[in-house]
Write a protein that holds these residues in place. Sequence first.
Motif, PDB file in Angstrom:
ATOM      1  N   GLU A  17       0.850  -1.177   0.000  1.00  0.00           N
ATOM      2  CA  GLU A  17       0.000   0.000   0.000  1.00  0.00           C
ATOM      3  C   GLU A  17       0.889   1.232   0.000  1.00  0.00           C
ATOM      4  O   GLU A  17       1.883   1.285   0.735  1.00  0.00           O
ATOM      5  N   LEU A  18       0.565   2.223  -0.809  1.00  0.00           N
ATOM      6  CA  LEU A  18       1.362   3.443  -0.862  1.00  0.00           C
ATOM      7  C   LEU A  18       1.421   4.101   0.522  1.00  0.00           C
ATOM      8  O   LEU A  18       0.423   4.148   1.240  1.00  0.00           O
ATOM      9  N   GLY A  19       2.597   4.588   0.869  1.00  0.00           N
ATOM     10  CA  GLY A  19       2.777   5.240   2.158  1.00  0.00           C
ATOM     11  C   GLY A  19       3.161   4.295   3.266  1.00  0.00           C
ATOM     12  O   GLY A  19       3.414   4.726   4.403  1.00  0.00           O
ATOM     13  N   ARG A  20       3.218   2.993   2.966  1.00  0.00           N
ATOM     14  CA  ARG A  20       3.600   1.996   3.969  1.00  0.00           C
ATOM     15  C   ARG A  20       4.765   1.176   3.431  1.00  0.00           C
ATOM     16  O   ARG A  20       5.132   1.286   2.264  1.00  0.00           O
ATOM     17  N   THR A  21       5.357   0.351   4.290  1.00  0.00           N
ATOM     18  CA  THR A  21       6.577  -0.343   3.898  1.00  0.00           C
ATOM     19  C   THR A  21       6.408  -1.835   3.665  1.00  0.00           C
ATOM     20  O   THR A  21       7.288  -2.467   3.087  1.00  0.00           O
ATOM     21  N   ALA A  22       5.312  -2.433   4.111  1.00  0.00           N
ATOM     22  CA  ALA A  22       5.135  -3.877   3.978  1.00  0.00           C
ATOM     23  C   ALA A  22       5.080  -4.290   2.511  1.00  0.00           C
ATOM     24  O   ALA A  22       4.448  -3.621   1.684  1.00  0.00           O
ATOM     25  N   GLU A  23       5.755  -5.405   2.164  1.00  0.00           N
ATOM     26  CA  GLU A  23       5.708  -5.938   0.804  1.00  0.00           C
ATOM     27  C   GLU A  23       4.319  -6.492   0.492  1.00  0.00           C
ATOM     28  O   GLU A  23       3.542  -6.814   1.396  1.00  0.00           O
ATOM     29  N   PRO A  24       4.001  -6.635  -0.785  1.00  0.00           N
ATOM     30  CA  PRO A  24       2.749  -7.302  -1.151  1.00  0.00           C
ATOM     31  C   PRO A  24       2.721  -8.723  -0.588  1.00  0.00           C
ATOM     32  O   PRO A  24       3.764  -9.369  -0.467  1.00  0.00           O
ATOM     33  N   PRO A  25       1.548  -9.228  -0.225  1.00  0.00           N
ATOM     34  CA  PRO A  25       1.476 -10.616   0.235  1.00  0.00           C
ATOM     35  C   PRO A  25       1.941 -11.559  -0.866  1.00  0.00           C
ATOM     36  O   PRO A  25       1.668 -11.314  -2.049  1.00  0.00           O
ATOM     37  N   THR A  26       2.630 -12.621  -0.502  1.00  0.00           N
ATOM     38  CA  THR A  26       3.172 -13.509  -1.524  1.00  0.00           C
ATOM     39  C   THR A  26       2.132 -14.448  -2.122  1.00  0.00           C
ATOM     40  O   THR A  26       2.418 -15.130  -3.104  1.00  0.00           O
ATOM     41  N   ASP A  27       0.941 -14.499  -1.554  1.00  0.00           N
ATOM     42  CA  ASP A  27      -0.153 -15.202  -2.225  1.00  0.00           C
ATOM     43  C   ASP A  27      -1.426 -14.393  -2.075  1.00  0.00           C
ATOM     44  O   ASP A  27      -2.476 -14.919  -1.745  1.00  0.00           O
ATOM     45  N   GLY A  28      -1.303 -13.095  -2.340  1.00  0.00           N
ATOM     46  CA  GLY A  28      -2.450 -12.214  -2.222  1.00  0.00           C
ATOM     47  C   GLY A  28      -3.387 -12.310  -3.402  1.00  0.00           C
ATOM     48  O   GLY A  28      -3.032 -12.785  -4.484  1.00  0.00           O
ATOM     49  N   LEU A  29      -4.599 -11.848  -3.196  1.00  0.00           N
ATOM     50  CA  LEU A  29      -5.586 -11.781  -4.269  1.00  0.00           C
ATOM     51  C   LEU A  29      -5.273 -10.609  -5.192  1.00  0.00           C
ATOM     52  O   LEU A  29      -4.706  -9.602  -4.765  1.00  0.00           O
ATOM     53  N   PHE A  30      -5.668 -10.733  -6.452  1.00  0.00           N
ATOM     54  CA  PHE A  30      -5.525  -9.630  -7.391  1.00  0.00           C
ATOM     55  C   PHE A  30      -6.509  -9.807  -8.541  1.00  0.00           C
ATOM     56  O   PHE A  30      -7.016 -10.910  -8.789  1.00  0.00           O
ATOM     57  N   ARG A  31      -6.771  -8.717  -9.218  1.00  0.00           N
ATOM     58  CA  ARG A  31      -7.656  -8.735 -10.387  1.00  0.00           C
ATOM     59  C   ARG A  31      -6.839  -9.175 -11.598  1.00  0.00           C
ATOM     60  O   ARG A  31      -5.786  -8.606 -11.868  1.00  0.00           O
TER      61      ARG A  31
END
Length: 404
Positions: A84-98
């Motif tokens: 998420e913009l403004g934060r430091t956490a990486e994207p989840p490695t098995d996250g949902l996406f369109r």
Amino acid sequence: MGESTHTADDNGGGTPGLSRRTALTAVAATALAGAVAPGIATAGPHRPDLEGAIRVFVDAGFAGMQMRVRDERGEWVGSTGVRELGRTAEPPTDGLFRVGSTTKTFVATVVLHLVAEGRIGLDDPVADRLPRFGLDPRITVRMLLQHSSGVFNFTGEHYEDGTVVPGIPWQGQEWVDRQFHTYPPDDLVRLALSKPPRFAPGAGWSYSNTNYVLAALLIEQITGRPYGEEVRRLILRPLGLRGTSVPGTSPELPGPHAHGYHRYEVDGGWKTVDVSRQNPSWASGAGEMISTTRDLATFFSALNGGELLPAPLLAEMRRPHPDSGAHHYGLGVFVQDLGPGGGTILHHNGSVLGYGALMISTPDGRKTLTASITTGDAEDNPVLRFKELLDGLVETVFGGRVAE
């Protein structure tokens, strides 16, 4: 929902995925192995080549990327950038996406399954099954799946002479204002049919999202059930794909996910908005689905491994239309030659505003690359470099570049 063979796909559903106007027509493990380099989270074997290959996307200006590779060395999963913009956490490695136009491969697989059951023929006229639209009686099921119907693309057409005929809004303030608007699929088809066809049925090739809205409606007419239920019955449930869904009009990403953004010009300045939540009905059967890198890898491996369709229909799926040129488009899948070092790959990448998806495999389904890329607020549009970045990634994983 773009369509470029080099892109993650489009303006609504698909790399191609919904439109050619946007090049972005453009990984799971139970625990992270830890950060092997600043800003990269990984699981599986240490793969400096893959870690470097995803880092360049974020260095180019994309907000984040998650990727999964399955090959002879096992499974590698990684993510980089920010969730998420403004934060430091990486994207989840098995996250949902369109997934945008990657949806088209699921739809084509269901239609071909119905062909295998004898419920419809590839060369049957579509007008006989969907009489309410007054379709040209020469348009066949095959023409929908291979984009040779000539039907206008409801997200707009770009002609060789530079003429642009708009369709529904697909970017900018006009799209943002309608971010949660519901588009009934019949309305999308009727809009397309109100415009002149690009060519006579079967007389050419042109990527049109309308073809796959019609294909989804055809599934519903044949089965008497929503096409999403047929996707679940024939693909998701048998393969155990729990992270994949056909959302209909729901704007939610119902689980961990990276945020996608749309940056556009308004009133002489630039504005960035979070478009993670959007009503995907504007993409319909051409690009509405949600998935994960794990599920896409499992699906495409099973499809190419012969688990979902009989061999003759899988061969039909992989036979490119002769007029599709460098796209080499079959029935819901691209077929690409990587030259002497890489052999052949199959893919259908995709994109909608905020998200790009990659789904690539060898013909036997044993080596796969699946990924999600999110856009952010970079001043220099990284989509302009997407072909170059994707070519480098494909070369890293599959050993060759797409032949021009």
